[in-house]
Motif scaffolding. Structure first.
Motif, PDB file in Angstrom:
ATOM      1  N   GLU A 222     -18.154   7.325  28.116  1.00 57.58           N
ATOM      2  CA  GLU A 222     -18.363   8.664  27.557  1.00 57.58           C
ATOM      3  C   GLU A 222     -19.393   8.684  26.433  1.00 57.58           C
ATOM      4  O   GLU A 222     -19.350   9.531  25.549  1.00 57.58           O
ATOM      5  CB  GLU A 222     -17.045   9.272  27.061  1.00 57.58           C
TER       6      GLU A 222
ATOM      7  N   ILE B 139     -20.628  11.808  33.748  1.00 62.07           N
ATOM      8  CA  ILE B 139     -20.317  11.160  32.478  1.00 62.07           C
ATOM      9  C   ILE B 139     -20.381   9.644  32.644  1.00 62.07           C
ATOM     10  O   ILE B 139     -20.007   9.109  33.688  1.00 62.07           O
ATOM     11  CB  ILE B 139     -18.927  11.613  31.953  1.00 62.07           C
TER      12      ILE B 139
ATOM     13  N   CYS C 161     -14.691  19.319  29.213  1.00 54.84           N
ATOM     14  CA  CYS C 161     -13.925  18.084  29.346  1.00 54.84           C
ATOM     15  C   CYS C 161     -12.446  18.447  29.390  1.00 54.84           C
ATOM     16  O   CYS C 161     -11.981  19.302  28.631  1.00 54.84           O
ATOM     17  CB  CYS C 161     -14.191  17.154  28.158  1.00 54.84           C
TER      18      CYS C 161
ATOM     19  N   TYR D  32     -14.611  15.588  33.484  1.00 51.98           N
ATOM     20  CA  TYR D  32     -15.687  16.490  33.071  1.00 51.98           C
ATOM     21  C   TYR D  32     -16.074  17.324  34.284  1.00 51.98           C
ATOM     22  O   TYR D  32     -16.045  16.836  35.416  1.00 51.98           O
ATOM     23  CB  TYR D  32     -16.897  15.701  32.577  1.00 51.98           C
TER      24      TYR D  32
ATOM     25  N   LEU E 232     -17.813  21.191  25.839  1.00 52.39           N
ATOM     26  CA  LEU E 232     -18.542  20.134  25.149  1.00 52.39           C
ATOM     27  C   LEU E 232     -19.296  20.741  23.979  1.00 52.39           C
ATOM     28  O   LEU E 232     -19.788  21.864  24.057  1.00 52.39           O
ATOM     29  CB  LEU E 232     -19.529  19.446  26.089  1.00 52.39           C
TER      30      LEU E 232
END
Length: 175
Positions: free
Chosen positions: A90, A86, A58, A50, A72
């Motif tokens: 996740e 993150i 991502c 990320y 995202l």
């Protein structure tokens, strides 16, 4: 591997460590770097990467490689998202934002991923974390017990910075 940001505009780079401990020549990650400045690579337990360039992205780890990036899902894919961190599974992301109604120059927020894979509306971590100054650079401890972050009272002067840590209960209480 060591992942880092370099150059201007900043891009994502990687260096690999050999068995003898030597580091390889850094390689720019052109396959996922964006046209804007890319910052703050952070990884989940399954190695998904990320990062942000003002918006959150991502890069899934597939077949030993990062070959594409996906924004995202809203509301995190908007301007003003910085320093994503993150969680290992996740299921949540902590990040810095400067453009939201908060306590100071920048605050820490959390967003949770629901069972449909969508991210919740970001929530401010509150006045036990955020102050009138800049809070930024969140980091989750490997055992997921603590949140580390930086606070800077004068943005351009690192002499007025410090690193703090708190229990991740502050995040759990917002779930």
């Amino acid at each position: 591997h060591l992942y880092f940001v370099a150059d201007f505009p900043p891009d994502l780079w990687r260096s690999s460590r050999s068995e003898d401990g030597a580091w390889s020549q850094p390689i720019k990650m052109d396959q996922i770097s964006t046209e804007k400045g890319d910052w703050y690579p952070t990884f989940s337990k399954n190695n998904n990467l990320y990062f942000t360039n003002g918006m959150a992205y991502c890069a899934p780890f597939e077949k030993g490689n990062y070959s594409l990036i996906t924004p995202l899902d809203s509301p995190l894919h908007q301007e003003g998202i910085l320093d994503p961190c993150i969680s290992p599974r996740e299921d949540y992301v902590i990040f810095t934002s400067e453009d939201r109604m908060g306590y100071g120059r920048s605050d820490l927020y959390v967003s949770f991923k629901n069972e449909n894979g969508k991210w919740s509306e970001p929530q401010n971590l509150g006045n036990k974390i955020n102050t009138e100054f800049r809070e930024f650079a969140p980091y989750i401890s490997p055992d997921e017990q603590f949140l580390f972050f930086s606070r800077r009272e004068k943005w351009q002067d690192t002499r007025f910075s410090n690193i703090y840590w708190v229990s991740l209960d502050v995040v759990a209480s917002l779930r």
